[in-house]
Structure formats: structure tokens, C-alpha cells
Design a protein around this motif. Structure first.
Motif: not given
Length: 207
Positions: A53-59, A85-88
Motif C-alpha cells: 500500500l502506498v498511502a500519502y497525504f499531500s497538500w 475539512t481541506p486545508y486552506p
């Protein structure tokens, strides 16, 4: 009269055949679209049949680009960690929110967390380095699961700080997992030209 009857029957048969083809083509197109969106990381279903699994958080999209390179090299499933809730979108506003979350030790709510990760042996975990720490959505994700016995391989994008202590933090959150210390940290400005570096790194992991 007989010729007219034959013509009517032939026309009816052709109409039925065309209708059947149209239904078949529509079904295939829908399935293909769903699979494609998951591969691109826009879905939330992490159940594609791979043991990686390739899990990621990206802004900003930089970490997502790295995750895509890794997925292409490993054939693993791709899962995007998405806050409810998305980041600004503004850089400074996002930084303020992220700092406030860190100072409050917040646990950001995540959209549609996978119900089960037991089918995965290896998890690549990707994130931007925010304030020399994991983004708070990563705390939410890691605390949701017991990853004992699994291999966790971190990768990060950064503005000059590398991993900071984030690999140690992952090991503290998942003490019974094998956390790879030789993760990959790439400057956010270098990501567009980093495909070769990612490929070489993945190849050296022996997966």
C-alpha cells in the motif's frame, strides 16, 4: 407484403443488437473510469489486491507526485489520506492552521479510512514535513491501525528539513512494526525531476 415483413423483422433485429452493444459499452466505460480514478489517487478504497500500500497525504501535490512514482514502480495500491475539512489553499493560511493543529495535538478527521489493512505486508507512508513533524492527519491515520509485523517505509517532501524526527515518531506510533530508517526525503522544489531518484531508491529496497 412478404418483402415488407422481412424488412421490418431485420430492422427490429438490428435495433436490438445495437441496444445490447450500447449497454455493454456503457458498463465497461464506467468500470474503467472507477479503476482509473483509484489509480490516480483520487479514490479512498485501498483494496486493490496488492500486498503493498502506498498511502500519502499531500497538500501542494508534491507528495502525491512522489507517491505516484512509487506506485508505478511497486504496483502497489494507492490511497490518499484526505482530511474531511481541506486545508486552506493559501500557503500562509495553511501554515497557520497546521501549526495550530500541532500545538493543540489535534487529530484531524479523515475521509473514508480503509476498514482493514491486514492484507498489506508493506506500507509506504508519504507526507510533507510540516513544522518538523508529521502533519496531524498522519497521526490520525497511524493511530487508527495496529501495523504490528508490517514494514513501514516513509517518504517525505520538505523545504530543507529532511525527515526531522518524523521517522522516530512513526516508530513510536507503531512500535511493533518494522519502520525502515532509509526512507526517501526530497526537497519540494526537486520533486518534478525526481522520478529517476525514486526509481533507484525503490529498486534498492529489494521489494
Amino acid at each position: 407484403m412478404r418483402k415488407r415483413l422481412i424488412s421490418v423483422l431485420l430492422a427490429s433485429a438490428m435495433a436490438l443488437a445495437l441496444a445490447a452493444c450500447g449497454q455493454s459499452g456503457s458498463s465497461t466505460g464506467t468500470d474503467g473510469g472507477a479503476d482509473t480514478s483509484t489509480d490516480e489517487g483520487t479514490g479512498t478504497d485501498a483494496s486493490g489486491g496488492s500486498n503493498i500500500l502506498v498511502a500519502y497525504f499531500s497538500w501542494s501535490g508534491n507528495t502525491e507526485e512522489m507517491a505516484t512514482y512509487i506506485q508505478e514502480q511497486t504496483g502497489g495500491d494507492l490511497y490518499e489520506i484526505q482530511p474531511v475539512t481541506p486545508y486552506p489553499e493559501d500557503y500562509n493560511e495553511c501554515g497557520d492552521v497546521a501549526l495550530e493543529e500541532r500545538d493543540n495535538n489535534a487529530r484531524t478527521e479523515i475521509q473514508e479510512l480503509p476498514a482493514d489493512l491486514s492484507g498489506y505486508d508493506t506500507l509506504f507512508i508519504g507526507y510533507p514535513n510540516w513544522n518538523a513533524d508529521l502533519p496531524m492527519p498522519l497521526y490520525t491515520f497511524l493511530e487508527e491501525y495496529d501495523l504490528s509485523g508490517k514494514t513501514i517505509i516513509p517518504f517525505t517532501t520538505h523545504g530543507g528539513s529532511g525527515f526531522s524526527r518524523t521517522i522516530d515518531t512513526i516508530a513510536e506510533l507503531e512500535p511493533d512494526a518494522q519502520v525502515e530508517e532509509d526512507g526517501l526525503a526530497i526537497s519540494r522544489n526537486a520533486v518534478p525531476d525526481a522520478e529517476g531518484e525514486v526509481t533507484d531508491w525503490v529498486g534498492g529496497l529489494g521489494i
